[in-house]
Design an enzyme around this catalytic site. Structure first.
Site, PDB file in Angstrom:
ATOM      1  N   GLY A 155      80.364  81.284 -10.620  1.00 27.84           N
ATOM      2  CA  GLY A 155      79.104  80.675 -11.270  1.00 27.84           C
ATOM      3  C   GLY A 155      77.901  82.024 -11.318  1.00 27.84           C
ATOM      4  O   GLY A 155      78.506  82.933 -11.509  1.00 27.84           O
ATOM      5  N   ARG A 156      77.027  81.800 -10.543  1.00 29.35           N
ATOM      6  CA  ARG A 156      75.278  82.780 -10.976  1.00 29.35           C
ATOM      7  C   ARG A 156      75.654  84.314 -10.583  1.00 29.35           C
ATOM      8  O   ARG A 156      76.138  85.384 -11.395  1.00 29.35           O
ATOM      9  CB  ARG A 156      74.269  82.622 -10.993  1.00 29.35           C
ATOM     10  N   ILE A 157      76.233  84.647  -8.941  1.00 31.75           N
ATOM     11  CA  ILE A 157      76.581  86.057  -8.218  1.00 31.75           C
ATOM     12  C   ILE A 157      77.477  85.882  -9.124  1.00 31.75           C
ATOM     13  O   ILE A 157      77.600  87.011  -9.296  1.00 31.75           O
ATOM     14  CB  ILE A 157      76.514  85.386  -6.957  1.00 31.75           C
ATOM     15  N   VAL A 236      80.486  88.057   0.823  1.00 34.61           N
ATOM     16  CA  VAL A 236      79.475  87.760   0.842  1.00 34.61           C
ATOM     17  C   VAL A 236      78.244  86.117   0.743  1.00 34.61           C
ATOM     18  O   VAL A 236      77.344  86.137  -0.051  1.00 34.61           O
ATOM     19  CB  VAL A 236      79.168  88.434  -0.225  1.00 34.61           C
ATOM     20  N   ALA A 237      80.131  85.420   0.592  1.00 28.27           N
ATOM     21  CA  ALA A 237      79.490  83.685   0.368  1.00 28.27           C
ATOM     22  C   ALA A 237      79.386  82.947   1.826  1.00 28.27           C
ATOM     23  O   ALA A 237      77.961  82.951   2.224  1.00 28.27           O
ATOM     24  CB  ALA A 237      80.392  83.364  -0.313  1.00 28.27           C
ATOM     25  N   ARG A 238      80.826  82.799   2.499  1.00 28.68           N
ATOM     26  CA  ARG A 238      79.936  82.085   3.455  1.00 28.68           C
ATOM     27  C   ARG A 238      81.529  82.674   4.331  1.00 28.68           C
ATOM     28  O   ARG A 238      82.571  82.143   3.826  1.00 28.68           O
ATOM     29  CB  ARG A 238      79.973  80.623   3.479  1.00 28.68           C
ATOM     30  N   GLU A 267      79.580  82.470  12.529  1.00 26.10           N
ATOM     31  CA  GLU A 267      78.392  82.749  12.381  1.00 26.10           C
ATOM     32  C   GLU A 267      77.107  82.638  13.481  1.00 26.10           C
ATOM     33  O   GLU A 267      76.850  81.747  13.379  1.00 26.10           O
ATOM     34  CB  GLU A 267      77.930  83.078  11.533  1.00 26.10           C
ATOM     35  N   HIS A 285      74.979  89.190   7.145  1.00 24.42           N
ATOM     36  CA  HIS A 285      74.819  89.025   6.542  1.00 24.42           C
ATOM     37  C   HIS A 285      72.916  89.172   5.038  1.00 24.42           C
ATOM     38  O   HIS A 285      72.536  88.607   5.310  1.00 24.42           O
ATOM     39  CB  HIS A 285      74.102  87.552   6.945  1.00 24.42           C
ATOM     40  N   GLY A 287      73.310  89.778   2.063  1.00 29.00           N
ATOM     41  CA  GLY A 287      73.490  90.091   0.572  1.00 29.00           C
ATOM     42  C   GLY A 287      71.880  89.833  -0.369  1.00 29.00           C
ATOM     43  O   GLY A 287      71.849  90.187  -1.122  1.00 29.00           O
TER      44      GLY A 287
HETATM   45  C1  DGY Z   1      72.247  82.123   0.574  1.00 29.98           C
HETATM   46  O1  DGY Z   1      70.874  81.700   0.184  1.00 29.98           O
HETATM   47  O2  DGY Z   1      73.090  81.020   1.115  1.00 29.98           O
HETATM   48  C2  DGY Z   1      72.551  83.671   1.202  1.00 29.98           C
HETATM   49  O3  DGY Z   1      73.641  83.414   1.764  1.00 29.98           O
HETATM   50  C3  DGY Z   1      71.104  83.831   2.160  1.00 29.98           C
HETATM   51  O4  DGY Z   1      70.493  84.695   0.952  1.00 29.98           O
END
Ligand code: DGY
Length: 327
Positions: A155-157, A236-238, A267, A285, A287
């Site tokens: 996606g975007r990221i 860096v997602a979940r 978490e 967390h 990011g």
């Molecule tokens: C989100 O926005 O989902 C990130 O994990 C925190 O900025």
């Protein structure tokens, strides 16, 4: 009369002041964690809820809030909200996409570099006064140039990471529930792979997928075994997308070279073995944690909320869509 709004945790000050000037605002807590009973007690008479990824907004919470119209999440990920339940009640759910894309992509590259070049270990070594001079084999890491980066979620990221990765001369393969048009793949310089093929082929694997029932433990013990022994995993997602216990095992046994983690399965708890390992870099967390981005996220969450309360269609409405990365 101003609408009553529950804000679960503080926003950055400017956005919170603005919100307070527009609505009848109740701040649930200044603490990191809002006890469940507090949330349940305070939501009752509210028309609006502005919450964060640490707040579980489920059926029980919504049952307690008969006047609720909108849930504005100050995050792009919305896995903390029972979306189906919210939609079935006609509640609006909003998130904060786009504004955090670049900051999160920057941090992904930082984690890739920190892990492959062993930055945290080397920093600790200097601070402990152990640097006695240049040495041919001191902190040998992995070179990025010419290697293959596998992006799970495009996606975007994921795409912003790909743009940066090209500057490091990385070849890019990706997996996403929705494959791009061939012309777009060509333009972006990326190749599609099945998940298992991506795991077999990539030297660095970076996760940018949303957490859904389908992506829970997507990186399982079996899938970790598909990865090269010289591979690095970055998330860096979940956290729950990776089986954290299986990851610890893979890092301990040399099944995997290293990992860079910004998120965790339970978490804020971190699997206790992880901090004992040198081949992992751990972040809390962060990011999207730049001043600029967090400011934008706060104002976007406030604006979404106010639009919904005014009866307008919020600019960043989360709606049922076909499966694809929302991040
Ligand atoms: C989100 O926005 O989902 C990130 O994990 C925190 O900025």
């Amino acid at each position: 009369m101003k609408p009553r709004v529950l804000l679960t945790h503080p926003l950055l000050p400017e956005a919170m002041d603005y919100l307070a000037s527009q609505v009848d605002l109740e701040l649930a807590t200044e603490e990191m964690i809002l006890p469940r009973e507090e949330l349940l007690a305070r939501i009752e008479d509210k028309q609006g809820l502005l919450c964060f990824l640490t707040d579980a907004i489920d059926r029980e919470v919504m049952d307690r809030a008969p006047k609720l119209k909108i849930i504005s999440n100050c995050a792009v990920g919305v896995n903390n909200i029972d979306l189906k339940d919210a939609w079935s009640r006609g509640l609006l759910v909003t998130n904060t996409p786009d504004v955090l894309t670049e900051a999160t992509a920057d941090l992904t590259l930082a984690l890739i570099l920190a892990t492959t070049r062993r930055l945290v270990e080397a920093d600790r070594f200097c601070r402990e006064g152990r640097f006695r001079g240049w040495k041919i084999d001191l902190f040998l890491g992995l070179e990025l140039s010419g290697k293959t980066l596998g992006l799970i979620g495009f996606g975007r990221i994921g795409r912003a990471v790909a743009r940066r990765a090209r500057a490091f001369n990385l070849r890019i393969i990706y997996q996403d529930p929705k494959r791009l048009e061939a012309s777009l793949e060509k333009e972006l310089g990326v190749e599609f792979r099945s998940l298992d093929d991506l795991l077999r082929e990539a030297d660095i694997i970076s996760i940018h997928a949303s957490l859904t029932p389908e992506s829970h433990h997507l990186i399982s013990a079996e899938r970790l075994k598909l990865m090269k022994k010289t591979a690095v995993l970055v998330n860096v997602a979940r956290g729950p997308i990776v089986d954290e216990k299986a990851l610890v095992e893979a890092l301990k046994t040399g099944q995997l070279w290293g990992a860079g983690l910004d998120v965790y399965e339970n978490e804020p708890a971190i699997e206790p073995e992880l901090p004992k390992l040198d081949n992992v870099v751990l972040l809390p967390h962060t990011g999207s944690a730049t001043r600029e981005t967090r400011q934008k996220m706060c104002f976007m969450a406030v604006e979404n909320l106010l639009q919904g309360l005014r009866g307008e269609r919020p600019s960043h409405l989360v709606e049922p869509v076909e499966k694809t990365s929302v991040l």
